[in-house]
Enzyme design. Sequence first.
Site, PDB file in Angstrom:
ATOM      1  N   ASP A  37     -17.356   6.872  -0.894  1.00 43.54           N
ATOM      2  CA  ASP A  37     -16.062   6.758  -0.208  1.00 43.54           C
ATOM      3  C   ASP A  37     -15.757   8.140   0.373  1.00 43.54           C
ATOM      4  OD1 ASP A  37     -13.560   5.856   0.650  1.00 43.54           O
ATOM      5  OD2 ASP A  37     -12.601   6.132  -1.299  1.00 43.54           O
ATOM      6  N   HIS A  44      -7.645   0.822  -6.014  1.00 47.57           N
ATOM      7  CA  HIS A  44      -7.814  -0.027  -4.834  1.00 47.57           C
ATOM      8  C   HIS A  44      -8.463  -1.338  -5.297  1.00 47.57           C
ATOM      9  CE1 HIS A  44      -7.881  -1.245  -0.823  1.00 47.57           C
ATOM     10  NE2 HIS A  44      -8.790  -0.441  -0.296  1.00 47.57           N
ATOM     11  N   ARG A  95     -13.346  -8.752   2.285  1.00 44.75           N
ATOM     12  CA  ARG A  95     -11.938  -8.456   2.004  1.00 44.75           C
ATOM     13  C   ARG A  95     -11.097  -9.701   2.274  1.00 44.75           C
ATOM     14  NH1 ARG A  95     -10.144  -3.326   2.371  1.00 44.75           N
ATOM     15  NH2 ARG A  95      -8.487  -4.044   0.997  1.00 44.75           N
ATOM     16  N   ARG A 117       0.876  -1.181   0.000  1.00 44.41           N
ATOM     17  CA  ARG A 117       0.000   0.000   0.000  1.00 44.41           C
ATOM     18  C   ARG A 117       0.907   1.223   0.000  1.00 44.41           C
ATOM     19  NH1 ARG A 117      -5.217   1.235   3.711  1.00 44.41           N
ATOM     20  NH2 ARG A 117      -6.022  -0.167   2.124  1.00 44.41           N
ATOM     21  N   CYS A 119     -16.253   1.269   1.370  1.00 44.82           N
ATOM     22  CA  CYS A 119     -15.051   0.477   1.669  1.00 44.82           C
ATOM     23  C   CYS A 119     -14.572   0.664   3.100  1.00 44.82           C
ATOM     24  CB  CYS A 119     -13.945   0.810   0.674  1.00 44.82           C
ATOM     25  SG  CYS A 119     -13.286   2.479   0.805  1.00 44.82           S
ATOM     26  N   GLN A 175      -9.990  -4.220  -2.919  1.00 45.34           N
ATOM     27  CA  GLN A 175     -11.273  -3.824  -2.340  1.00 45.34           C
ATOM     28  C   GLN A 175     -12.420  -4.134  -3.293  1.00 45.34           C
ATOM     29  OE1 GLN A 175     -12.046  -1.936   0.774  1.00 45.34           O
ATOM     30  NE2 GLN A 175     -14.051  -2.676   0.139  1.00 45.34           N
TER      31      GLN A 175
HETATM   32  N1  NVA Z   1     -10.049   6.573  -0.920  1.00 44.57           N
HETATM   33  C1  NVA Z   1      -9.595   6.136   0.374  1.00 44.57           C
HETATM   34  C2  NVA Z   1      -9.819   4.675   0.549  1.00 44.57           C
HETATM   35  C3  NVA Z   1      -9.445   4.154   1.903  1.00 44.57           C
HETATM   36  C4  NVA Z   1      -9.587   2.670   2.027  1.00 44.57           C
HETATM   37  C5  NVA Z   1      -8.140   6.497   0.573  1.00 44.57           C
HETATM   38  O1  NVA Z   1      -7.364   6.331  -0.367  1.00 44.57           O
HETATM   39  O2  NVA Z   1      -7.781   6.957   1.650  1.00 44.57           O
HETATM   40  N1   CP Z   2     -11.075  -0.273   2.986  1.00 44.38           N
HETATM   41  C1   CP Z   2      -9.779  -0.350   3.359  1.00 44.38           C
HETATM   42  O1   CP Z   2      -8.860  -0.516   2.535  1.00 44.38           O
HETATM   43  O2   CP Z   2      -9.588  -0.253   4.682  1.00 44.38           O
HETATM   44  P1   CP Z   2      -8.200  -0.049   5.445  1.00 44.38           P
HETATM   45  O3   CP Z   2      -7.673   1.317   5.033  1.00 44.38           O
HETATM   46  O4   CP Z   2      -8.536  -0.121   6.881  1.00 44.38           O
HETATM   47  O5   CP Z   2      -7.245  -1.105   4.995  1.00 44.38           O
END
Ligand code: NVA
Ligand code: CP
Length: 303
Positions: free
Chosen positions: A220, A129, A288, A102, A260, A132
């Site tokens: 989101d 993502h 997930r 990530r 998510c 997800q």
């Molecule tokens: N769009 C959000 C998703 C978090 C799971 C982010 O990138 O922070």
């Molecule tokens: N939805 C998701 O990716 O959650 P986290 O940021 O907690 O991993």
Amino acid sequence: MKHFLKLLDLTGEEITGLIDLAAELKYKQKNNIPHRYLEGKSVALIFEKASTRTRTSFEVGCYQLGGQGVFLNTNDMQIRRGEPVQDTVRVLSRYFDCVMIRTFKQSYVEDLAKYGTIPIINGLTDFAHPTQVIADLLTIREYKGKLEGLTMCYIGDGNNMANSLTVGALKTGMSMTVVCPEDYRPDASVLEFAKQYGDSFKLCSDPKEGAAGADVLVTDVWTSMGQEEETKKRQTAFKGYQVNEELMALANPGAIVQHCLPAHREEEISAETFEKHAAEIFDEAENRLHAHKAILVELLGRN
Ligand code: NVA
Ligand code: CP
């Protein structure tokens, strides 16, 4: 499948195959049917951003598959001190069977795949993502019995989730509407990709227009990780882009909600709508685990 970097790289059949495999592994886990397909395998789980779900579901997923997940925070790695991606991944390729990462830039994940010799999984970038969205599609299929012919409407920021949902929905035969302010549209490459789907893809800025006739409403956060300095500006820009009961009333009867998580109640979703659809949202979170196990098994094979 060699890597899992973005849904644009996968065919519709490959995405459906992952959903099927996730459903199979979910069934096996729920019924105590052995599925230790990763026996003796190790997966590096690298995080440059925060995570609750992705980290823990990958760790538990590796364990349930008989393998090992090793959590690595980039703050504690030489990456933070500038060790090049080429060197990092060439080393990790000697110890691990797979890397899940990530991070911020999609190009970093693509470079890992280019220079390493093991499968790379994108656990979220600013662009995508994809892990997800496999979970989301599994959840939608569980609730609706199918994906093909359904209409998904995403309301909010044209961010990583909007990008991956658009590709995942269209490739699995769903219609997709993205509702966002003009300055917050999905990535240009995704809009270009969506063109080939004609009327099955719509981009608009009116939430009511988008919600009408939808089978699934998705939203989101307005401010993604790394954008914290823009929080105030974004709260203003996204006012009115909230999934709430008024919009749900315009959707098709029995429409479900996906988020998510983490959620910001009274921003992108009202507290009332969130609680009414909590079962769907937490099933999505659970999925997930099953989706990640499917991605690992697809990439690493069944021992
Ligand atoms: N769009 C959000 C998703 C978090 C799971 C982010 O990138 O922070
Ligand atoms: N939805 C998701 O990716 O959650 P986290 O940021 O907690 O991993």
